[in-house]
Scaffold this motif. Structure first.
Motif, PDB file in Angstrom:
ATOM      1  N   PRO A  64      -3.222  52.720  21.819  1.00 10.93           N
ATOM      2  CA  PRO A  64      -3.980  53.485  20.805  1.00 10.93           C
ATOM      3  C   PRO A  64      -3.748  54.997  20.874  1.00 10.93           C
ATOM      4  CG  PRO A  64      -5.376  51.797  21.772  1.00 10.93           C
ATOM      5  CD  PRO A  64      -4.089  51.774  22.531  1.00 10.93           C
ATOM      6  N   LYS A  65      -3.662  55.554  22.094  1.00  9.02           N
ATOM      7  CA  LYS A  65      -3.441  57.000  22.236  1.00  9.02           C
ATOM      8  C   LYS A  65      -2.052  57.377  21.733  1.00  9.02           C
ATOM      9  CE  LYS A  65      -3.581  61.286  23.664  1.00  9.02           C
ATOM     10  NZ  LYS A  65      -4.051  62.284  22.674  1.00  9.02           N
ATOM     11  N   VAL A  66      -1.045  56.544  22.061  1.00 12.72           N
ATOM     12  CA  VAL A  66       0.322  56.794  21.586  1.00 12.72           C
ATOM     13  C   VAL A  66       0.374  56.710  20.066  1.00 12.72           C
ATOM     14  CG1 VAL A  66       2.700  55.925  21.603  1.00 12.72           C
ATOM     15  CG2 VAL A  66       1.398  56.021  23.734  1.00 12.72           C
ATOM     16  N   LEU A  67      -0.317  55.728  19.495  1.00 16.10           N
ATOM     17  CA  LEU A  67      -0.343  55.572  18.037  1.00 16.10           C
ATOM     18  C   LEU A  67      -1.016  56.772  17.379  1.00 16.10           C
ATOM     19  CD1 LEU A  67       0.105  54.001  15.448  1.00 16.10           C
ATOM     20  CD2 LEU A  67      -2.010  52.722  15.908  1.00 16.10           C
ATOM     21  N   ASP A  68      -2.104  57.231  17.955  1.00 20.83           N
ATOM     22  CA  ASP A  68      -2.805  58.401  17.413  1.00 20.83           C
ATOM     23  C   ASP A  68      -1.878  59.621  17.393  1.00 20.83           C
ATOM     24  OD1 ASP A  68      -5.157  59.815  16.473  1.00 20.83           O
ATOM     25  OD2 ASP A  68      -5.222  60.764  18.446  1.00 20.83           O
ATOM     26  N   ASP A  69      -1.159  59.839  18.507  1.00 20.77           N
ATOM     27  CA  ASP A  69      -0.216  60.960  18.575  1.00 20.77           C
ATOM     28  C   ASP A  69       0.937  60.779  17.589  1.00 20.77           C
ATOM     29  OD1 ASP A  69      -1.631  62.337  20.478  1.00 20.77           O
ATOM     30  OD2 ASP A  69      -0.471  61.603  22.184  1.00 20.77           O
ATOM     31  N   LEU A  70       1.389  59.523  17.436  1.00 22.59           N
ATOM     32  CA  LEU A  70       2.491  59.244  16.504  1.00 22.59           C
ATOM     33  C   LEU A  70       2.092  59.597  15.074  1.00 22.59           C
ATOM     34  CD1 LEU A  70       5.351  58.010  16.153  1.00 22.59           C
ATOM     35  CD2 LEU A  70       4.232  55.791  15.812  1.00 22.59           C
ATOM     36  N   LEU A  71       0.862  59.284  14.689  1.00 19.54           N
ATOM     37  CA  LEU A  71       0.386  59.609  13.340  1.00 19.54           C
ATOM     38  C   LEU A  71       0.281  61.121  13.150  1.00 19.54           C
ATOM     39  CD1 LEU A  71      -2.330  56.812  12.960  1.00 19.54           C
ATOM     40  CD2 LEU A  71      -0.065  56.903  11.896  1.00 19.54           C
ATOM     41  N   ARG A  72      -0.114  61.837  14.204  1.00 24.32           N
ATOM     42  CA  ARG A  72      -0.163  63.304  14.129  1.00 24.32           C
ATOM     43  C   ARG A  72       1.244  63.872  13.919  1.00 24.32           C
ATOM     44  NH1 ARG A  72      -5.050  65.434  16.439  1.00 24.32           N
ATOM     45  NH2 ARG A  72      -6.288  63.781  17.415  1.00 24.32           N
ATOM     46  N   ILE A  73       2.223  63.300  14.635  1.00 22.81           N
ATOM     47  CA  ILE A  73       3.607  63.769  14.500  1.00 22.81           C
ATOM     48  C   ILE A  73       4.137  63.466  13.099  1.00 22.81           C
ATOM     49  CG2 ILE A  73       5.980  63.439  15.330  1.00 22.81           C
ATOM     50  CD1 ILE A  73       4.770  62.933  18.124  1.00 22.81           C
ATOM     51  N   ASN A  74       3.770  62.305  12.579  1.00 23.26           N
ATOM     52  CA  ASN A  74       4.214  61.930  11.235  1.00 23.26           C
ATOM     53  C   ASN A  74       3.683  62.916  10.197  1.00 23.26           C
ATOM     54  OD1 ASN A  74       5.524  60.177   9.368  1.00 23.26           O
ATOM     55  ND2 ASN A  74       3.535  59.311   8.822  1.00 23.26           N
ATOM     56  N   GLN A  75       2.438  63.344  10.385  1.00 19.00           N
ATOM     57  CA  GLN A  75       1.860  64.337   9.474  1.00 19.00           C
ATOM     58  C   GLN A  75       2.588  65.676   9.602  1.00 19.00           C
ATOM     59  OE1 GLN A  75      -2.265  65.241  10.272  1.00 19.00           O
ATOM     60  NE2 GLN A  75      -2.635  65.987   8.196  1.00 19.00           N
ATOM     61  N   TRP A  76       2.862  66.064  10.849  1.00 21.20           N
ATOM     62  CA  TRP A  76       3.582  67.330  11.101  1.00 21.20           C
ATOM     63  C   TRP A  76       4.998  67.273  10.538  1.00 21.20           C
ATOM     64  CZ3 TRP A  76       7.867  67.641  14.513  1.00 21.20           C
ATOM     65  CH2 TRP A  76       8.327  68.933  14.798  1.00 21.20           C
ATOM     66  N   ALA A  77       5.631  66.089  10.592  1.00 22.58           N
ATOM     67  CA  ALA A  77       7.014  65.935  10.131  1.00 22.58           C
ATOM     68  C   ALA A  77       7.161  66.287   8.656  1.00 22.58           C
ATOM     69  CB  ALA A  77       7.499  64.507  10.379  1.00 22.58           C
ATOM     70  N   GLY A  78       6.092  66.077   7.883  1.00 26.20           N
ATOM     71  CA  GLY A  78       6.152  66.407   6.462  1.00 26.20           C
ATOM     72  C   GLY A  78       6.001  67.888   6.184  1.00 26.20           C
ATOM     73  N   GLN A  79       5.636  68.670   7.236  1.00 26.16           N
ATOM     74  CA  GLN A  79       5.394  70.106   7.049  1.00 26.16           C
ATOM     75  C   GLN A  79       6.456  70.982   7.718  1.00 26.16           C
ATOM     76  OE1 GLN A  79       1.611  70.222   8.975  1.00 26.16           O
ATOM     77  NE2 GLN A  79       0.490  69.316   7.258  1.00 26.16           N
ATOM     78  N   THR A  80       7.087  70.457   8.793  1.00 23.15           N
ATOM     79  CA  THR A  80       8.045  71.279   9.543  1.00 23.15           C
ATOM     80  C   THR A  80       9.350  71.452   8.785  1.00 23.15           C
ATOM     81  OG1 THR A  80       9.293  71.470  11.619  1.00 23.15           O
ATOM     82  CG2 THR A  80       8.903  69.255  10.813  1.00 23.15           C
ATOM     83  N   SER A  81       9.943  72.614   8.921  1.00 28.43           N
ATOM     84  CA  SER A  81      11.223  72.862   8.250  1.00 28.43           C
ATOM     85  C   SER A  81      12.409  72.591   9.179  1.00 28.43           C
ATOM     86  CB  SER A  81      11.287  74.316   7.760  1.00 28.43           C
ATOM     87  OG  SER A  81      11.165  75.208   8.864  1.00 28.43           O
ATOM     88  N   ASP A  82      12.160  72.639  10.509  1.00 31.08           N
ATOM     89  CA  ASP A  82      13.280  72.504  11.449  1.00 31.08           C
ATOM     90  C   ASP A  82      13.155  71.323  12.413  1.00 31.08           C
ATOM     91  OD1 ASP A  82      11.300  73.408  13.142  1.00 31.08           O
ATOM     92  OD2 ASP A  82      12.204  75.370  13.512  1.00 31.08           O
ATOM     93  N   GLY A  83      11.988  70.662  12.442  1.00 31.59           N
ATOM     94  CA  GLY A  83      11.830  69.505  13.336  1.00 31.59           C
ATOM     95  C   GLY A  83      11.817  69.850  14.811  1.00 31.59           C
ATOM     96  N   ASP A  84      11.672  71.138  15.146  1.00 33.81           N
ATOM     97  CA  ASP A  84      11.656  71.572  16.544  1.00 33.81           C
ATOM     98  C   ASP A  84      10.319  71.178  17.162  1.00 33.81           C
ATOM     99  OD1 ASP A  84      11.568  72.876  18.967  1.00 33.81           O
ATOM    100  OD2 ASP A  84      12.292  74.796  18.204  1.00 33.81           O
ATOM    101  N   LEU A  85      10.352  70.280  18.138  1.00 34.89           N
ATOM    102  CA  LEU A  85       9.123  69.781  18.750  1.00 34.89           C
ATOM    103  C   LEU A  85       8.357  70.878  19.491  1.00 34.89           C
ATOM    104  CD1 LEU A  85      10.511  66.360  20.050  1.00 34.89           C
ATOM    105  CD2 LEU A  85       8.915  66.701  18.151  1.00 34.89           C
ATOM    106  N   GLY A  86       9.041  72.006  19.768  1.00 32.11           N
ATOM    107  CA  GLY A  86       8.355  73.141  20.381  1.00 32.11           C
ATOM    108  C   GLY A  86       7.286  73.719  19.469  1.00 32.11           C
ATOM    109  N   GLY A  87       7.398  73.487  18.162  1.00 32.84           N
ATOM    110  CA  GLY A  87       6.415  73.977  17.206  1.00 32.84           C
ATOM    111  C   GLY A  87       5.299  72.988  16.929  1.00 32.84           C
ATOM    112  N   LEU A  88       5.295  71.868  17.638  1.00 28.87           N
ATOM    113  CA  LEU A  88       4.282  70.825  17.460  1.00 28.87           C
ATOM    114  C   LEU A  88       3.089  71.140  18.353  1.00 28.87           C
ATOM    115  CD1 LEU A  88       3.461  67.953  16.421  1.00 28.87           C
ATOM    116  CD2 LEU A  88       4.734  67.028  18.358  1.00 28.87           C
ATOM    117  N   THR A  89       1.968  71.513  17.766  1.00 29.96           N
ATOM    118  CA  THR A  89       0.794  71.916  18.559  1.00 29.96           C
ATOM    119  C   THR A  89      -0.298  70.850  18.588  1.00 29.96           C
ATOM    120  OG1 THR A  89      -0.109  73.022  16.609  1.00 29.96           O
ATOM    121  CG2 THR A  89       1.181  74.376  18.143  1.00 29.96           C
TER     122      THR A  89
END
Length: 645
Positions: free
Chosen positions: A136-161
């Motif tokens: 469940p924790k991994v899934l929760d984080d995965l959904l957060r990343i999916n949301q961020w993926a639609g906003q990031t211009s470069d996909g740099d995980l360093g910008g994932l807060t």
């Protein structure tokens, strides 16, 4: 470069750093530093003459602007390589935009990191499709990343807060060479890794890190695809790290995690595409079983020197048995070539693993060290060359201006060890001391009556007593740097009941989260090992005291050190003075460098190791340290710290 261009660049450098120049106009309180101007002029000469330059620039010289301004004004294609992501991001997001604005120029600038720093859209899609089996924790984080993926211009995980930098989900969705399907990928056109590389190839100024730079050079040597363009100027900041990083790239390393994942993926391919060939599953399962047996034997022994480990007949038999099974699987998959693109990819990767394992198991190269690094469940097998100078010499070609700089390169006021180690003996050498007022603002103390560092029980007791006095006098605001986790944890347990100030211990969180908390608290005490000895910048009154448990000599059991020591001994030289001592001097300087970060900073450095004053080699350390006032009296330390307001 023509003499007209040379003279133009030299004049522009002088103007930029002048009392009424560009920096003075844009930076409040700017005053020209002679050492910074000297470095800028030396970089300018290296660019003009296509020559090599090595500069030790002490803290406060202002080396970043001293190399960036000449590089930018030259109009040439420039690669800037750093040793850490933090500096890489500071250069790209802060220093470069600031300077380009001041200079009123706009060359294309690109930031390029290793591929595992970028989101892989294909892996993320696969994880989302199979999300029913996720924690469940991994899934929760995965959904957060999916949301961020639609906003990031470069996909740099360093910008994932929105997700912790240590989150379990990150390895599942980070770009990976082993899992990349290239042009066959549905996301190829929008791939973040591919777009980052494309931007770099098109840029005039590229900011990378040392690992990526060497990876690119090694790929070029083998004729594979290039990540970076050939450039006119390459600047290595944090250059003291280069030699160790070069060992990684001119050697070889293999992770058994990657092999395990590959074998599991081959079984998946069989189940989805090749159910008419059950021997694929049977033989792959045998390989997995043999690999698990080998892992078990390795973890039972827990030794790092592979040559010694292979002296065990049972382990040797298990190792060769594993290789034989993998080669049998390789032969089987060869007979199915063309039936599945994924299986063809798997065969190619399996071939790479079997070749690397064979090379490692045979350990035939006397000029290399063969070592095993133990992870939680997997192993990393390393072949490290004893001497990388000859290989480096080929990389640093005469068509490029090479600039190497760091705050810690010299031993006894000499840069020869660094230049010889990288095969750049003909480079111009320059040592520029810090302009800070160390004699008045910093105090070095080696307390009296210290026991031998080998007596850990006494060392813990004495360090805690010394640290308690210093921490109370400084009202927290202290770093304690250790050479081992064991010593750090032993001291942390005792200190918790001895001081009233908040203790932050490495391992309680990520490096950046601990530093952020240290700054927020204002009275914290941070205990750390190697990761905190360098790349940490805490300015002002937040940090008044740095305590170091002992001189940071490399362990005599280190596999690469033993191989190098044997080689040095065969040449009739002394391994201690040739390898151990110089490495320890550089490491100590890195730790000391955490204390004074600004011209107004004041602080105390306490070294709990009396070998620096009662052994002849101690002078090499003292000669390489900044010119701090010295004492052996803890009373003077307490008084000095109490006066820092």
């Amino acid at each position: 470069m023509t003499s007209t261009t040379t003279s133009r660049l030299t004049k522009e450098i002088a103007l930029a750093f002048g009392s009424d120049g560009m920096l003075a106009r844009h930076i409040q309180g700017y005053s020209a530093r002679d050492v910074q101007v000297q470095m800028a002029e030396a970089v300018c000469d290296a660019i003009n003459n296509k020559s090599d330059l090595v500069v030790e620039a002490g803290t406060g010289v202002g080396k970043t602007f001293a190399y960036l301004i000449p590089a930018l004004l030259s109009g040439k294609q420039v690669i800037i390589s750093t040793g850490s992501k933090n500096l890489q991001e500071q250069l790209f997001y802060k220093d470069l935009p600031s300077l380009l604005s001041m200079l009123d120029i706009s060359p294309k600038v690109a930031l390029l990191k290793g591929r595992n720093n970028y989101l892989c859209q294909d892996l993320m899609e696969k994880q989302l499709n199979g999300c029913d089996s996720l924690d469940p924790k991994v899934l929760d984080d995965l959904l957060r990343i999916n949301q961020w993926a639609g906003q990031t211009s470069d996909g740099d995980l360093g910008g994932l807060t929105s997700v912790s930098e240590n989150a379990d989900v990150l390895p599942l969705i980070a770009s990976s060479r082993e899992k990349c399907t290239g042009k066959r990928c549905d996301h190829y056109e929008v791939c973040f890794t591919r777009k980052a590389r494309s931007r770099a190839m098109d840029a005039k100024v590229i900011v990378v890190n040392h690992h990526l730079f060497f990876a690119d050079r090694v790929l070029k040597e083998t004729g594979f695809a290039e990540l970076l363009p050939d450039s006119d100027v390459v600047v290595f900041d944090e250059a003291h790290l280069l030699s160790d990083i070069a060992v990684t790239y001119f050697g070889q390393q293999t992770s058994t995690r990657g092999l395990t994942e590959l074998l599991n993926s081959i079984i998946e391919i069989y189940r989805k595409e090749l159910r008419d060939s059950p021997q694929i599953e049977a033989l792959t399962s045998r390989c997995i079983s043999q690999l698990n047996d080998w892992h078990q034997q390795m973890f039972d022994r827990d030794g790092s020197d592979w040559r010694q480990l292979m002296g065990d007949k049972d382990l040797a038999a298990c190792s060769w048995g594993l290789l034989k099974e993998l080669q049998s699987l390789e032969a089987l998959l060869q007979s199915h070539v063309g039936r599945s693109e994924d299986l063809d990819d798997g065969l190619e990767k399996l071939n790479g693993f079997t070749n690397k394992l064979a090379l490692f198991f045979q350990c035939e190269n006397n000029q290399a060290a063969y070592s095993v690094e133990y992870g939680h469940r997997y192993l990393t097998l390393r072949i490290a060359p004893i001497n990388v100078a000859r290989e480096c010499e080929k990389l640093f070609d005469a068509q490029t201006s090479w600039v190497f700089t760091s705050a810690t390169l010299q031993i006894n006021r000499d840069l020869t060890l660094f230049t010889k180690g990288l095969g750049i003996a003909k480079a111009r050498q320059l040592i520029l001391d810090s302009p800070f007022d160390y004699p008045n603002n910093a105090l070095l103390c080696v307390p009296r009556h210290l026991s031998k560092v080998s007596n850990q029980e006494a060392a813990v007791r004495e360090l805690v007593d010394i640290a308690t006095q210093a921490i109370n006098a400084a009202q927290g605001r202290t770093f304690i740097l250790f050479t081992s986790h064991r010593m750090m944890n032993a001291c942390a347990r005792v200190l918790q009941s001895r001081v009233a100030y908040p203790l932050l211990v490495q391992g309680q969180g990520s490096k950046q989260s601990l530093l952020k908390k240290f700054r927020q608290l204002g009275n914290g005490v941070l205990l750390g090992t190697g990761a905190f000895w360098e790349g940490v910048d805490v300015r002002g009154k937040l940090l008044s005291c740095v305590i170091i448990d002992k001189l940071p000599f490399v362990s005599p059991d280190d596999t690469l050190y033993k191989a190098r020591a044997d080689s040095i001994s065969r040449e009739g030289k002394d391994p201690f003075s040739t390898i151990s001592l110089p490495q320890a001097v550089i490491s100590l300087n890195q730790g000391v460098g955490r204390l004074i970060r600004d011209e107004k900073d004041k602080g105390v450095l306490i070294l709990c190791d009396n070998r620096i004053v009662n052994r002849p080699y101690g002078q090499a350390f003292l000669n390489s340290l900044p010119p701090m006032a010295r004492t052996r009296d803890m009373g003077k330390v307490v008084n000095f710290l109490k006066q820092i307001k």
